[in-house]
Design an enzyme around this catalytic site. Structure first.
Site, PDB file in Angstrom:
ATOM      1  N   CYS A  74       0.831  -1.193   0.000  1.00 31.03           N
ATOM      2  CA  CYS A  74       0.000   0.000   0.000  1.00 31.03           C
ATOM      3  C   CYS A  74       0.874   1.255   0.000  1.00 31.03           C
ATOM      4  O   CYS A  74       2.005   1.243   0.485  1.00 31.03           O
ATOM      5  CB  CYS A  74      -0.914  -0.005   1.229  1.00 31.03           C
ATOM      6  SG  CYS A  74      -2.084   1.380   1.279  1.00 31.03           S
ATOM      7  N   ASP A  76       0.444   3.800   1.782  1.00 33.58           N
ATOM      8  CA  ASP A  76       0.403   4.411   3.105  1.00 33.58           C
ATOM      9  C   ASP A  76       1.811   4.750   3.581  1.00 33.58           C
ATOM     10  O   ASP A  76       2.722   3.916   3.527  1.00 33.58           O
ATOM     11  CB  ASP A  76      -0.286   3.452   4.085  1.00 33.58           C
ATOM     12  CG  ASP A  76      -0.640   4.112   5.401  1.00 33.58           C
ATOM     13  OD1 ASP A  76       0.284   4.523   6.128  1.00 33.58           O
ATOM     14  OD2 ASP A  76      -1.842   4.219   5.717  1.00 33.58           O
ATOM     15  N   ARG A  78       3.073   4.982   6.390  1.00 31.64           N
ATOM     16  CA  ARG A  78       3.564   4.241   7.562  1.00 31.64           C
ATOM     17  C   ARG A  78       4.133   2.880   7.195  1.00 31.64           C
ATOM     18  O   ARG A  78       4.714   2.196   8.046  1.00 31.64           O
ATOM     19  CB  ARG A  78       2.422   4.053   8.563  1.00 31.64           C
ATOM     20  CG  ARG A  78       1.822   5.334   9.092  1.00 31.64           C
ATOM     21  CD  ARG A  78       0.513   5.058   9.816  1.00 31.64           C
ATOM     22  NE  ARG A  78      -0.507   4.550   8.896  1.00 31.64           N
ATOM     23  CZ  ARG A  78      -1.716   4.126   9.264  1.00 31.64           C
ATOM     24  NH1 ARG A  78      -2.038   4.135  10.548  1.00 31.64           N
ATOM     25  NH2 ARG A  78      -2.581   3.691   8.364  1.00 31.64           N
ATOM     26  N   HIS A 130      -2.157  -3.861   5.132  1.00 36.18           N
ATOM     27  CA  HIS A 130      -1.905  -3.413   6.507  1.00 36.18           C
ATOM     28  C   HIS A 130      -3.223  -3.030   7.164  1.00 36.18           C
ATOM     29  O   HIS A 130      -4.166  -2.564   6.496  1.00 36.18           O
ATOM     30  CB  HIS A 130      -0.946  -2.216   6.521  1.00 36.18           C
ATOM     31  CG  HIS A 130      -1.512  -0.960   5.926  1.00 36.18           C
ATOM     32  ND1 HIS A 130      -2.094   0.034   6.689  1.00 36.18           N
ATOM     33  CD2 HIS A 130      -1.609  -0.547   4.642  1.00 36.18           C
ATOM     34  CE1 HIS A 130      -2.508   1.006   5.896  1.00 36.18           C
ATOM     35  NE2 HIS A 130      -2.230   0.691   4.654  1.00 36.18           N
ATOM     36  N   CYS A 133      -6.071   0.464   7.048  1.00 42.55           N
ATOM     37  CA  CYS A 133      -5.876   0.900   5.667  1.00 42.55           C
ATOM     38  C   CYS A 133      -7.032   1.815   5.265  1.00 42.55           C
ATOM     39  O   CYS A 133      -8.202   1.432   5.372  1.00 42.55           O
ATOM     40  CB  CYS A 133      -5.806  -0.303   4.734  1.00 42.55           C
ATOM     41  SG  CYS A 133      -5.680   0.112   2.984  1.00 42.55           S
TER      42      CYS A 133
END
Length: 275
Positions: A74, A76, A78, A130, A133
């Site tokens: 992803c 993202d 993080r 994750h 999400c």
């Protein structure tokens, strides 16, 4: 047209260690001056640390890359693959998008897979979702977003629809979203098995096990938890899915691999290889 010289930025001592130790990366800077200086200074500190640890690292990695893994994850912020896995540059070939989708009409993803599997010949593909999400949560809540994001999220909602019976039994929305994260990873792993380049490479390595040692690439459905920093492999038996799908997608043919004109129906009998 002449390009300007690289701008010298104000050095910030031990900036990167400050960023990680104090969590400054989680807040937006008050001054625009930090916006790029932070990156440049952190890069310089990282570069110096790498050269102190391994003086030949950059000279070695400048010549070629031979990653063992293709990581599909992803976007993202993080979930930075190299960081959470603790691996140096050159180890992971990476493709990231919202909710780690493997979409057959996504030219970018298909090109990455083709290059990683066909040219770089990675040994493993990690498909990693994750928890927490945003894309998954938007699908669970049925949030309304303008296109093109709405079109992209529809792929997640399709996964939701296919597993609606299981998911509808989960009353807690957060728990349901966590389960959809896991289900979505499994579905994207299946989508990887459907691709011709993955099938072809697995057959080639299967026919030369003495040379390669195992069927490649192996596909690993994984989930990362930002709340704990832990990466886990999903406890799922992919062999069961392959058995079920082989008649539809003709997984995996073992004949006529050199016949570029042959379609899947012309590539010989299907056998299911170890996942």
């Amino acid at each position: 047209m002449a390009f300007p010289l690289l701008r010298q930025v104000r050095p910030v001592p031990r900036l990167c260690r400050q960023v990680f130790s104090r969590g400054l990366h989680l807040s937006r800077p008050r001054s625009k001056e930090w916006s790029i200086d932070e990156l440049i200074n952190c890069n310089e500190e990282w570069r110096q640390n790498m050269m102190n640890t391994d003086p030949n690292f950059f000279a070695r990695t400048a010549r070629t890359q031979k990653p063992r893994y293709l990581w599909i994850g992803c976007s993202d912020s993080r979930v930075a693959p190299g960081t959470i896995c603790g691996l140096p540059p050159g180890t992971l070939f990476v493709h990231r998008n919202i909710a780690n989708l493997v979409n057959n009409v996504d030219t970018s993803a298909m090109s990455v897979i083709q290059y990683a599997v066909g040219i770089l010949q990675v040994q493993h593909i990690v498909i990693c979702g994750h928890y927490d999400c945003g894309g998954i949560s938007a699908a669970v809540r049925n949030d309304d977003h303008p296109s093109p994001l709405a079109n992209w999220l529809r792929n997640i909602r399709d996964v939701y629809r296919m597993h609606r019976e299981e998911l509808s039994r989960i009353e807690d929305q957060d728990v349901r979203a966590r389960r959809l994260v896991e289900i979505n990873v499994i579905e994207q792993a299946i989508n990887l098995y459907k691709t011709r380049i993955v099938q072809q490479r697995r057959v080639e390595t299967y026919q030369k096990l003495d040379e390669y040692g195992f069927v490649q690439p192996k596909i690993h459905p994984c989930v990362y938890d930002p709340a704990t920093g832990k990466l886990v492999r999903l406890d799922v038996e992919m062999q069961d899915y392959l058995e079920e799908l082989k008649e539809i997608y003709n997984l995996y043919s073992v004949a006529h691999l050199d016949d570029e004109e042959a379609g899947w129906d012309g590539m010989g009998p299907s056998v299911v290889l170890p996942p």
